[in-house]
Scaffold this active site. Structure first.
Site, PDB file in Angstrom:
ATOM      1  N   ASN A  31       9.245   4.161   3.055  1.00 28.73           N
ATOM      2  CA  ASN A  31       9.385   3.773   4.449  1.00 28.73           C
ATOM      3  C   ASN A  31      10.754   3.141   4.625  1.00 28.73           C
ATOM      4  O   ASN A  31      11.361   2.652   3.675  1.00 28.73           O
ATOM      5  CB  ASN A  31       8.342   2.700   4.815  1.00 28.73           C
ATOM      6  N   HIS A  63       9.506   7.094   7.617  1.00 26.85           N
ATOM      7  CA  HIS A  63      10.050   7.191   6.259  1.00 26.85           C
ATOM      8  C   HIS A  63      11.529   7.577   6.377  1.00 26.85           C
ATOM      9  O   HIS A  63      11.952   8.177   7.365  1.00 26.85           O
ATOM     10  CB  HIS A  63       9.241   8.199   5.437  1.00 26.85           C
ATOM     11  N   ARG A  91       0.830  -1.207   0.000  1.00 27.29           N
ATOM     12  CA  ARG A  91       0.000   0.000   0.000  1.00 27.29           C
ATOM     13  C   ARG A  91       0.872   1.269   0.000  1.00 27.29           C
ATOM     14  O   ARG A  91       0.991   1.938  -1.022  1.00 27.29           O
ATOM     15  CB  ARG A  91      -0.964  -0.038   1.214  1.00 27.29           C
ATOM     16  N   ASP A  92       1.522   1.553   1.119  1.00 30.68           N
ATOM     17  CA  ASP A  92       2.304   2.801   1.196  1.00 30.68           C
ATOM     18  C   ASP A  92       3.410   2.766   0.142  1.00 30.68           C
ATOM     19  O   ASP A  92       3.739   3.789  -0.469  1.00 30.68           O
ATOM     20  CB  ASP A  92       2.923   2.941   2.596  1.00 30.68           C
ATOM     21  N   CYS A 103       4.566   9.179  -0.248  1.00 31.53           N
ATOM     22  CA  CYS A 103       3.159   9.588  -0.282  1.00 31.53           C
ATOM     23  C   CYS A 103       2.967  10.599  -1.397  1.00 31.53           C
ATOM     24  O   CYS A 103       3.747  11.544  -1.525  1.00 31.53           O
ATOM     25  CB  CYS A 103       2.760  10.193   1.064  1.00 31.53           C
ATOM     26  N   HIS A 120       6.118   4.473  12.451  1.00 27.25           N
ATOM     27  CA  HIS A 120       6.016   4.406  10.980  1.00 27.25           C
ATOM     28  C   HIS A 120       6.953   5.482  10.437  1.00 27.25           C
ATOM     29  O   HIS A 120       6.603   6.659  10.399  1.00 27.25           O
ATOM     30  CB  HIS A 120       4.549   4.669  10.602  1.00 27.25           C
TER      31      HIS A 120
HETATM   32  P1  HMG Z   1     -13.160  14.402  -1.626  1.00 29.16           P
HETATM   33  O1  HMG Z   1     -13.066  14.896  -3.017  1.00 29.16           O
HETATM   34  O2  HMG Z   1     -13.139  15.401  -0.518  1.00 29.16           O
HETATM   35  O3  HMG Z   1     -14.411  13.430  -1.443  1.00 29.16           O
HETATM   36  O4  HMG Z   1     -11.975  13.362  -1.372  1.00 29.16           O
HETATM   37  P2  HMG Z   1     -15.917  13.620  -1.788  1.00 29.16           P
HETATM   38  O5  HMG Z   1     -16.655  12.854  -0.737  1.00 29.16           O
HETATM   39  O6  HMG Z   1     -16.259  15.057  -2.001  1.00 29.16           O
HETATM   40  O7  HMG Z   1     -16.076  12.843  -3.185  1.00 29.16           O
HETATM   41  C1  HMG Z   1     -15.465  13.287  -4.396  1.00 29.16           C
HETATM   42  C2  HMG Z   1     -15.373  12.146  -5.358  1.00 29.16           C
HETATM   43  O8  HMG Z   1     -14.553  11.110  -4.824  1.00 29.16           O
HETATM   44  C3  HMG Z   1     -16.711  11.462  -5.660  1.00 29.16           C
HETATM   45  O9  HMG Z   1     -16.622  10.926  -6.978  1.00 29.16           O
HETATM   46  C4  HMG Z   1     -16.721  10.320  -4.688  1.00 29.16           C
HETATM   47  O10 HMG Z   1     -17.553   9.263  -5.102  1.00 29.16           O
HETATM   48  C5  HMG Z   1     -15.293   9.901  -4.716  1.00 29.16           C
HETATM   49  P3  HMG Z   1     -17.181  11.708  -8.267  1.00 29.16           P
HETATM   50  O11 HMG Z   1     -18.614  11.945  -7.959  1.00 29.16           O
HETATM   51  O12 HMG Z   1     -16.360  12.977  -8.379  1.00 29.16           O
HETATM   52  O13 HMG Z   1     -16.914  10.750  -9.395  1.00 29.16           O
HETATM   53  N1  HMG Z   1     -14.870   9.219  -3.462  1.00 29.16           N
HETATM   54  C6  HMG Z   1     -14.330   7.997  -3.403  1.00 29.16           C
HETATM   55  N2  HMG Z   1     -14.008   7.099  -4.360  1.00 29.16           N
HETATM   56  C7  HMG Z   1     -13.463   5.942  -3.949  1.00 29.16           C
HETATM   57  N3  HMG Z   1     -13.217   5.643  -2.644  1.00 29.16           N
HETATM   58  C8  HMG Z   1     -13.527   6.508  -1.681  1.00 29.16           C
HETATM   59  C9  HMG Z   1     -14.118   7.734  -2.041  1.00 29.16           C
HETATM   60  N4  HMG Z   1     -14.516   8.815  -1.325  1.00 29.16           N
HETATM   61  C10 HMG Z   1     -14.992   9.708  -2.218  1.00 29.16           C
HETATM   62  N5  HMG Z   1     -13.272   6.209  -0.398  1.00 29.16           N
HETATM   63  C11 HMG Z   1     -10.878  11.517  -0.310  1.00 29.16           C
HETATM   64  C12 HMG Z   1     -11.767  12.742  -0.122  1.00 29.16           C
HETATM   65  C13 HMG Z   1     -10.351  11.098   1.038  1.00 29.16           C
HETATM   66  C14 HMG Z   1     -11.677  10.405  -0.930  1.00 29.16           C
HETATM   67  C15 HMG Z   1      -9.724  11.911  -1.262  1.00 29.16           C
HETATM   68  O14 HMG Z   1      -9.100  13.041  -0.735  1.00 29.16           O
HETATM   69  C16 HMG Z   1      -8.699  10.827  -1.442  1.00 29.16           C
HETATM   70  O15 HMG Z   1      -8.967   9.771  -1.985  1.00 29.16           O
HETATM   71  N6  HMG Z   1      -7.440  11.081  -1.001  1.00 29.16           N
HETATM   72  C17 HMG Z   1      -6.355  10.143  -1.153  1.00 29.16           C
HETATM   73  C18 HMG Z   1      -5.692  10.000   0.163  1.00 29.16           C
HETATM   74  C19 HMG Z   1      -4.579   8.968   0.099  1.00 29.16           C
HETATM   75  O16 HMG Z   1      -4.816   7.816  -0.270  1.00 29.16           O
HETATM   76  N7  HMG Z   1      -3.358   9.379   0.489  1.00 29.16           N
HETATM   77  C20 HMG Z   1      -2.273   8.472   0.594  1.00 29.16           C
HETATM   78  C21 HMG Z   1      -2.409   7.570   1.794  1.00 29.16           C
HETATM   79  S1  HMG Z   1      -2.031   8.374   3.360  1.00 29.16           S
HETATM   80  C22 HMG Z   1      -0.339   8.070   3.568  1.00 29.16           C
HETATM   81  O17 HMG Z   1       0.298   7.565   2.688  1.00 29.16           O
HETATM   82  C23 HMG Z   1       0.268   8.393   4.900  1.00 29.16           C
HETATM   83  C24 HMG Z   1       0.504   7.140   5.767  1.00 29.16           C
HETATM   84  O18 HMG Z   1       1.360   6.210   5.127  1.00 29.16           O
HETATM   85  C25 HMG Z   1       1.138   7.546   7.084  1.00 29.16           C
HETATM   86  C26 HMG Z   1       2.318   8.472   6.847  1.00 29.16           C
HETATM   87  O19 HMG Z   1       3.354   8.063   6.361  1.00 29.16           O
HETATM   88  O20 HMG Z   1       2.096   9.647   7.143  1.00 29.16           O
HETATM   89  C27 HMG Z   1      -0.810   6.445   6.112  1.00 29.16           C
HETATM   90 MG    MG Z   2       3.573   6.417   5.083  1.00 28.52          MG
END
Ligand code: HMG
Ligand code: MG
Length: 302
Positions: free
Chosen positions: A249, A209, A15-16, A240, A207
Site C-alpha cells: 500500500n 497500492h 494485515r495487508d 496481496c 485503498h
Molecule cells: P475455500 O477452500 O473455498 O473454503 O476457501 P471452504 O469453506 O471450502 O473450506 C476449505 C478449508 O478451509 C476447510 O478446512 C475450512 O475449515 C477452511 P479443511 O477442512 O480443508 O482443513 N476454512 C477456514 N479456515 C480458517 N478461517 C476461515 C476459513 N474458511 C474456511 N475463515 C477462503 C475460502 C475464503 C477461506 C479461502 O479462499 C481463503 O482463506 N482465502 C484467503 C483470502 C485472503 O486472505 N486474501 C488476502 C486478503 S484480501 C486483500 O489483500 C485485498 C485487500 O487488501 C483490498 C485490496 O487491496 O484489493 C482487502
Molecule cells: Mg490491499
C-alpha cells in the site's frame, strides 16, 4: 478547489502489509507494531484476518495478536472475515469492525476467495447480519476497482455493481481498492464516482497500492472529490498473495507528509510513525519502503 480539512487513516500494515511476507513474522513483532501505531496516533488499525491458514499462513496467529494488543481508548481495530467460520473465530477477539472482501473482477474473486462475486455476496450476507446483531461495524473491501491481474482493465460499472451488492446486504462503508496499483488519478476518480451511486462520501475510502508509483497522486485525486477516509501501510508494507507483483500500500508516512503539507488534519505524529515503520522494517531486515521515512531517518542520522 476545496479539499477535506480532516482525514482519517486506517493503517492496514499489520494485515495487508504483513500477510504477504515470506519469512514468518512473530506475533510479538506484530503486537509491538500495533502498539507503536497507536502511540503514533492512529485511531484505526486493521490488525489481522481470519482466513484459511493454508491460504495465508502469515495470519494464522490472529488470536494471539488480537489477545496480545493493548487497546487504547478511542482506537478501533478491524479484521478480515470472508465467511461465517472467520466471523465466529473473530468474534472471540472482539474487533470493532469486520471486513468482508469482494472483487470487482470475477477472476480475482475466484483466485482470492475461491468463489464468484455472486457467491461471495451470499457468503458475506450472514456475516454482515451477524456482525450488525453483535454491534460490530461492517466494512466491505472492493478489490480490483481499476485493474485486475487476470482480466486487465476493470470498468467503473463493475465497481458500481459490486458497491450496490455490498449496500444491499447492509455493509456500512466500503473501500475502493486499487489492488495492483495500476490506477491513475482520473480512473481512480471514476471508480469512486461509481461507488458514490450507492454510498455517501463519508462511507467511501481509498485503498491504493503503489506498484506503479501512482498512489499519492491517486490519493490527491480522491481528496479532490471529497474522500477523507484512506487506508495505507506504515513503511509501505505489503502486497496481496493473489496479486503477483503488486507491491505494498502507499506508505502511511508519505500520505501523512503530503496531508501535513496540505494543512489537512490527521492526528498522527509523523516522527512516531516513522519510528513504528523503522521498527517493523528492522524486524524484516530492510529499509522502510517510504520516501518520507527514509528522508526523515537520513536527516536524523546526519
Ligand atoms: P475455500 O477452500 O473455498 O473454503 O476457501 P471452504 O469453506 O471450502 O473450506 C476449505 C478449508 O478451509 C476447510 O478446512 C475450512 O475449515 C477452511 P479443511 O477442512 O480443508 O482443513 N476454512 C477456514 N479456515 C480458517 N478461517 C476461515 C476459513 N474458511 C474456511 N475463515 C477462503 C475460502 C475464503 C477461506 C479461502 O479462499 C481463503 O482463506 N482465502 C484467503 C483470502 C485472503 O486472505 N486474501 C488476502 C486478503 S484480501 C486483500 O489483500 C485485498 C485487500 O487488501 C483490498 C485490496 O487491496 O484489493 C482487502
Ligand atoms: Mg490491499
Amino acid at each position: 478547489m476545496s479539499l477535506p480539512t480532516q482525514v482519517r487513516i486506517i493503517d492496514v500494515g499489520p494485515r495487508d502489509g504483513l500477510q504477504n511476507e515470506k519469512q514468518p513474522v512473530p506475533a510479538a513483532a506484530k503486537i509491538e507494531l500495533i502498539e507503536r501505531l497507536q502511540a503514533a496516533g492512529l485511531t484505526e488499525i486493521e490488525a489481522t484476518s481470519y482466513v484459511s491458514p493454508k491460504w495465508v499462513p502469515q495470519m494464522a496467529d490472529n488470536h494471539e495478536v488480537m489477545s496480545g494488543i493493548t487497546r487504547r481508548s478511542g482506537v478501533r481495530f478491524s479484521v478480515l472475515t470472508p465467511n461465517m467460520k472467520g466471523f465466529e473465530a473473530a468474534l472471540q477477539d472482539r474487533p470493532h469492525e469486520i471486513v468482508v472482501f469482494g472483487a470487482a473482477s470475477e477472476a480475482f474473486s475466484q483466485k482470492n476467495i475461491n468463489c464468484s462475486i455472486a457467491e461471495s455476496i451470499e457468503r458475506f450476507a450472514p456475516v454482515v447480519a451477524a456482525a450488525r446483531a453483535a454491534g460490530i461495524a461492517t466494512r466491505g473491501a472492493m478489490s480490483c476497482t481499476v485493474g485486475c491481474p487476470y482480466e486487465g482493465d476493470v470498468a467503473p460499472e463493475k465497481v458500481g455493481y459490486l458497491a450496490g451488492l455490498m449496500k444491499a446486504i447492509g455493509v456500512e462503508r466500503v473501500d475502493v481498492a486499487d489492488t495492483i496499483g495500476v490506477g491513475t488519478p482520473r480512473r481512480v476518480q471514476q471508480a469512486i464516482e461509481a461507488t458514490l451511486a450507492h454510498y455517501d462520501i463519508d462511507h467511501v475510502s481509498g485503498h491504493f497500492h503503489d506498484t506503479y508509483g501512482q498512489a499519492l497522486a491517486n490519493t490527491l485525486a480522491a481528496l479532490e472529490i471529497g474522500v477523507w477516509n484512506f487506508q495505507s501501510s506504515v513503511a509501505g508494507l505489503g502486497g496481496c498473495p493473489y496479486a503477483k507483483g503488486a507491491t505494498g500500500n502507499v506508505a502511511t508516512e508519505d500520505v501523512v507528509f503530503m496531508l501535513n503539507g496540505l494543512g489537512i488534519e490527521t492526528g498522527i505524529d509523523l516522527d512516531r510513525l516513522v519510528d513504528a515503520g523503522a521498527f517493523i522494517s528492522g524486524e524484516l531486515g530492510r529499509k522502510p519502503n517510504s520516501r518520507t521515512a527514509v528522508a526523515i531517518l537520513n536527516k536524523r542520522a546526519g
